[in-house]
Scaffold this active site. Structure first.
Site, PDB file in Angstrom:
ATOM      1  N   LYS A 110     -53.143   2.447   4.628  1.00 11.15           N
ATOM      2  CA  LYS A 110     -52.433   1.814   5.145  1.00 11.15           C
ATOM      3  C   LYS A 110     -51.940   0.844   3.702  1.00 11.15           C
ATOM      4  CE  LYS A 110     -52.413  -3.361   7.398  1.00 11.15           C
ATOM      5  NZ  LYS A 110     -51.180  -2.525   7.527  1.00 11.15           N
ATOM      6  N   LYS A 160     -42.867   5.800  21.725  1.00 10.31           N
ATOM      7  CA  LYS A 160     -44.436   6.072  22.415  1.00 10.31           C
ATOM      8  C   LYS A 160     -44.835   7.137  22.777  1.00 10.31           C
ATOM      9  CE  LYS A 160     -45.994   1.725  24.031  1.00 10.31           C
ATOM     10  NZ  LYS A 160     -47.283   1.584  23.188  1.00 10.31           N
ATOM     11  N   GLU A 218     -47.652 -21.594  20.997  1.00 10.20           N
ATOM     12  CA  GLU A 218     -48.608 -20.145  20.589  1.00 10.20           C
ATOM     13  C   GLU A 218     -49.256 -20.273  18.980  1.00 10.20           C
ATOM     14  OE1 GLU A 218     -47.618 -16.244  21.920  1.00 10.20           O
ATOM     15  OE2 GLU A 218     -46.300 -17.317  23.525  1.00 10.20           O
ATOM     16  N   ARG A 266     -48.869   0.974  10.208  1.00 10.47           N
ATOM     17  CA  ARG A 266     -49.223  -0.650  11.051  1.00 10.47           C
ATOM     18  C   ARG A 266     -50.723   0.103  11.849  1.00 10.47           C
ATOM     19  NH1 ARG A 266     -46.851  -4.882  12.839  1.00 10.47           N
ATOM     20  NH2 ARG A 266     -44.420  -5.303  10.938  1.00 10.47           N
ATOM     21  N   GLU A 325     -45.596   0.585  29.986  1.00  6.14           N
ATOM     22  CA  GLU A 325     -46.278   1.761  29.130  1.00  6.14           C
ATOM     23  C   GLU A 325     -47.707   2.352  30.147  1.00  6.14           C
ATOM     24  OE1 GLU A 325     -46.622  -0.652  25.914  1.00  6.14           O
ATOM     25  OE2 GLU A 325     -48.800  -0.267  25.695  1.00  6.14           O
ATOM     26  N   HIS A 373     -42.337 -12.260  31.344  1.00  4.45           N
ATOM     27  CA  HIS A 373     -41.432 -11.913  30.229  1.00  4.45           C
ATOM     28  C   HIS A 373     -41.251 -10.022  29.858  1.00  4.45           C
ATOM     29  CE1 HIS A 373     -39.811 -11.058  26.659  1.00  4.45           C
ATOM     30  NE2 HIS A 373     -40.523 -11.321  26.252  1.00  4.45           N
ATOM     31  N   HIS A 385     -35.578  -9.817  15.845  1.00  4.23           N
ATOM     32  CA  HIS A 385     -36.067  -9.022  15.201  1.00  4.23           C
ATOM     33  C   HIS A 385     -35.441  -8.873  13.941  1.00  4.23           C
ATOM     34  CE1 HIS A 385     -37.176  -6.959  19.826  1.00  4.23           C
ATOM     35  NE2 HIS A 385     -38.668  -7.011  18.622  1.00  4.23           N
ATOM     36  N   CYS A 428     -37.071 -11.967  22.858  1.00  4.48           N
ATOM     37  CA  CYS A 428     -38.295 -11.917  22.405  1.00  4.48           C
ATOM     38  C   CYS A 428     -39.170 -13.251  22.195  1.00  4.48           C
ATOM     39  CB  CYS A 428     -38.949 -10.425  21.882  1.00  4.48           C
ATOM     40  SG  CYS A 428     -40.470 -10.546  22.092  1.00  4.48           S
TER      41      CYS A 428
HETATM   42  N1  GLN Z   1     -44.806 -14.919  25.185  1.00  5.53           N
HETATM   43  C1  GLN Z   1     -44.872 -13.702  23.852  1.00  5.53           C
HETATM   44  C2  GLN Z   1     -44.356 -14.377  22.329  1.00  5.53           C
HETATM   45  O1  GLN Z   1     -43.456 -15.568  22.499  1.00  5.53           O
HETATM   46  C3  GLN Z   1     -44.016 -12.666  24.187  1.00  5.53           C
HETATM   47  C4  GLN Z   1     -44.653 -11.672  23.687  1.00  5.53           C
HETATM   48  C5  GLN Z   1     -44.184 -10.820  24.258  1.00  5.53           C
HETATM   49  O2  GLN Z   1     -43.089 -10.493  24.847  1.00  5.53           O
HETATM   50  N2  GLN Z   1     -44.833  -9.297  22.849  1.00  5.53           N
HETATM   51  O3  GLN Z   1     -45.029 -14.377  21.538  1.00  5.53           O
HETATM   52 ZN    ZN Z   2     -41.315  -9.540  24.320  1.00  2.00          ZN
END
Ligand code: GLN
Ligand code: ZN
Length: 809
Positions: A22, A152, A526, A557, A647, A683, A736, A768
């Site tokens: 890595k 995956k 968070e 990674r 998954e 989510h 992203h 996300c």
């Molecule tokens: N609540 C998480 C965040 O916002 C959700 C992350 C995810 O979907 N992998 O980071």
């Molecule tokens: Zn997400």
């Protein structure tokens, strides 16, 4: 006296005990080291790993399992299957859709003509940078372009690069890394067994890049390249080659199943014995196919599917060897030697020296060396085995079979029995309170008080949200300051009061920014979480963490999954004080934010002494208490993230119903302790919902937010066609990328959804969490998103008004 049995390994983790690969890869990509230095690191790692395997006493040692990024990508290069857009400059024929190349390269004499993105000739000009361009879209040399997709690897958390196929494609031996590695090992005196992915699994795992052909049709042109490869491998002096066909544990369509026979007839090679390797499950209805192929041996997974051992032996032609994978390559538990012997002994009786012993699959999915862990409690540590320890287990099992009275092996067996006993009896694995609660689960626990229609009316009365309410997925940018605060606290450089102050400040800033942007349902951001599973695991009983238990996820990674070793319980509230503080700062609802039970399960190493469903339900009960506590503290909206539900889907169709049943139950138990008025969100972020949409609906979350922006709304189709009954927030922009989405694109996405789904069911949110983004682009994007929601509101209110007038007249 029995004769010795052959032992071998299917693959060793390449990343290095200290993640040397890595570090070297990332240094190379940054331009800090040269390609020669990177290659030197690779060579050293390979040799170290071969030596460890030789030290353990294995008869055959895998080669070709080392990869600079991914073993499927290595094979693509080997076969000359490099997409045109990733080939080096001299071969670059231009790509119609990558504007970048038009400006930067001097080769754009094709302006205005449609240039095919496909080349049928194999790529002859490959170097390390070619591999990195395929994997990452860029490399120190060559042009930047779109990377190949990654997905995956079966039901693991490892991701491979999806081979791209097109009609009429030719293959040819074009990259000799596997051959060179094998020569290197043999020159050093190791008994090398090269490992490659078989042609049918290779085709299966790839994708057609355009319609109008079936990639299975490429088999005919693929086989000659495999023949070239096998001939070259035979020339190295290797006597065995391991050809992996893991798709033999899947439900295969007839034509795929039938294609095996001809393919392997054509692959026969006088000087090379082929070991056909299968893993991750039972052969099932592919048993006859697998057994009868013209190869010298078969490897089966006897950890995932021990029940297939005797049926396989019953059908195995007398000239074939059988490699039995008894040491779990997918988990970190010490092998129970007595249990393995009870499987192997009858096999040995039937097969004699035709029995080989191995791990169940490549050790790619295990951390490298348990000895490095210095902070695990002694008993817990004694229950574990990482890759190096697993090699020893294979070797000792062989000794116990071939020299049953060997005193060292006998000691090992006694030790293994004692440890198994200790683990089974340990109060650490058994919490009577948790057990009692689990036994007392009744249906009432997994049902909300009222159906969705009644709940949403009460929630709306309480929350008073506008049409198209706006929200985010939970995390906000993880700044350097936040990381520094967390790491200083972890290292004891700041005390908990100081830590709390600083995190509170982050929360306050985050709330203030969301208020200013004008979002409707806020989050605390968070800041206190390094990782969505680790954060909760650290505060639950039954979880532990390693210092060096890294496993490759993709490329450079790695992840360090927690270990669930005992009954899971929540000794104290986890998120409560942060949530309470965040809510105290705003009159708008602030979402409580939890990681769901299935994600907590699948992103961990799970105990193997009880069904996974039992562990999932234990986690669900612990999280349920958190949900109830949040509600009691005045939190009106609670989000339970389940990005991992899909998954966990078993590889075989027949097993899926049962999995989805317990997964849905676990989620519902987590969510159902609250009053109707409390709004539960969930989510998920991935691209295939169609096959599990019923289960998603069965979660009965009041609101689901999903990723849709990257598939141009295509993903929404599953929800539209299914008439998804509850509220839904299709992600309106891709987090992203740092690009700031424009208002119109988001309006259009929601309008499209509104054609199929009732407007009052729709939410507006990113696709996300925002933790990987920086603040400037985040604010700009959310400002536009709120604008989009306002535009939509105005337009739909006008429309409703018009409809009312028309109806009245
Ligand atoms: N609540 C998480 C965040 O916002 C959700 C992350 C995810 O979907 N992998 O980071
Ligand atoms: Zn997400």
């Amino acid at each position: 006296m029995n004769q010795t049995l052959t032992t071998h390994n299917l693959g060793f983790p390449r990343i290095g005990a200290d993640r040397e690969l890595k570090k070297a890869l990332e240094a190379y990509w940054r331009g800090d080291i040269t390609q020669a230095q990177l290659e030197q690191t690779g060579r050293k790692l390979r040799q170290t790993h071969w030596q460890w395997q030789a030290d353990a006493g294995l008869s055959l040692i895998p080669t070709g399992d080392f990869a600079w990024y991914d073993q499927v990508l290595t094979l693509s290069a080997t076969l000359g299957n490099i997409p045109l857009r990733h080939r080096s400059l001299s071969h670059h024929k231009g790509t119609a859709d990558h504007g970048h190349s038009h400006q930067e390269s001097g080769c754009c004499n094709h302006t205005g003509t449609e240039v095919s993105e496909f080349a049928s000739e194999p790529c002859q000009d490959i170097d390390l940078d070619t591999l990195f361009r395929v994997a990452r879209g860029r490399a120190p040399s060559g042009q930047a372009t779109t990377a190949s997709d990654m997905t995956k690897w079966f039901d693991t958390n490892y991701h491979y690069l999806v081979p791209e196929f097109h009609a009429g494609q030719q293959f040819q031996l074009s990259w000799t890394q596997i051959i060179d590695d094998t020569r290197e090992a043999i020159a050093l005196g190791y008994k090398a067994k090269p490992v490659i992915l078989g042609p049918l699994s290779y085709l299966w795992l790839g994708r057609e890049k355009h319609s109008g052909f079936d990639r299975l049709d490429l088999l005919d042109s693929l086989i000659p390249a495999y023949q070239q490869l096998l001939t070259a491998l035979a020339d190295t002096g290797a006597t065995w080659v391991q050809i992996d066909e893991p798709i033999l544990v899947l439900d295969l369509p007839g034509p795929w199943q039938r294609a095996f026979e001809e393919a392997y007839n054509r692959l026969q090679q006088r000087q090379l014995n082929i070991l056909l390797a299968t893993y991750f499950g039972a052969l099932g209805d592919n048993l006859t196919t697998a057994i009868n192929l013209p190869v010298a041996g078969l490897h089966i997974d006897a950890v995932r599917a021990p029940e297939q051992l005797l049926p396989v032996i019953d059908r195995l032609p007398a000239h074939k060897i059988l490699s039995v994978g008894v040491v779990d390559g997918r988990n970190i538990w010490r092998n129970d030697l007595a249990k393995s012997l009870s499987l192997l002994k009858p096999a040995q009786e039937r097969l004699g020296q035709r029995l080989w012993i191995a791990p169940s699959c490549s050790l790619l999915h295990s951390p490298v060396n348990l000895e490095r862990e210095t902070q695990l409690p002694a008993d817990l540590k004694s229950w574990l085995a990482f890759a190096r320890q697993k090699l020893d287990e294979v070797a000792v099992l062989e000794t116990l079979l071939s020299r049953p009275f060997d005193s060292i092996a006998q000691q090992a067996l006694a030790h293994s029995n004692a440890i198994a006993e200790c683990r089974a009896q340990s109060p650490k694995t058994h919490n009577p309170e948790v057990r009692a609660r689990l036994n007392a689960i009744t249906e009432a626990l997994w049902n909300r008080q009222s159906p969705f229609a009644q709940r949403i009316a009460k929630q709306q009365a309480l929350l008073q949200l506008p049409l198209f309410p706006t929200t985010t997925i939970g995390s906000f940018p993880q700044t350097d300051d936040i990381r520094k605060t967390r790491s200083e606290f972890k290292q004891g450089q700041i005390n908990s009061a100081e830590y709390e102050n600083r995190i509170r400040q982050e929360i306050a800033d985050c709330i203030a920014k969301q208020e200013a942007i004008g979002l409707d349902v806020l989050v605390h951001g968070e800041a206190e979480r390094n990782d969505m599973v680790e954060y909760f695991g650290e505060q639950l009983d039954g979880y532990t963490f390693t210092q060096h238990g890294w496993v490759q996820s993709y490329g450079s990674r790695c992840v360090k999954p927690p270990i669930i070793y005992g009954d899971v319980a929540r000794p104290a509230p986890i998120t409560l004080s942060w949530a309470r503080y965040a809510q105290s700062l705003s009159n708008k609802p602030v979402k409580g934010m939890l990681t769901g039970p299935i994600t907590m399960l699948f992103w961990s190493f799970v105990r193997d002494d009880q069904p996974r469903s039992t562990t999932a339900l234990q986690i669900a009960l612990a999280l349920r208490d958190e949900v109830v506590d949040l509600e009691a503290a005045g939190i009106q909206v609670i989000q339970i993230d389940e990005p991992a539900i899909r998954e966990g889907l078993p590889l075989r169709d027949k097993d899926r119903r049962a999995y989805l049943d317990w997964a849905v139950k676990a989620f519902r138990i987590t969510a159902s302790g609250v009053q109707d008025e409390t709004q539960i969100h969930t989510h998920m972020c991935y691209s295939e919902f169609n096959d599990i949409i019923q289960a998603i609906a069965a979660l009965d979350a009041d609101v689901i937010t999903i990723e849709t922006s990257r598939s141009d709304g295509e993903l929404l189709q599953a929800f539209e066609q299914f008439n998804y009954p509850n509220d839904i927030g299709p992600g309106v922009y891709d987090i992203h990328s740092p690009n700031v989405p424009d208002v119109n694109s988001m309006v259009q996405l929601i309008k499209r959804a509104a054609r199929q789904l009732p407007t009052e069911r729709l939410w507006v949110n990113p696709d996300c969490g925002l933790k990987t983004r920086r603040w400037p682009e985040t604010e700009a994007a959310l400002v536009n998103m709120v604008k989009a929601a306002r535009e939509l509101r105005e337009e739909f209110v006008r429309e409703q008004e018009r409809d009312r007038v028309i109806a009245a007249n």
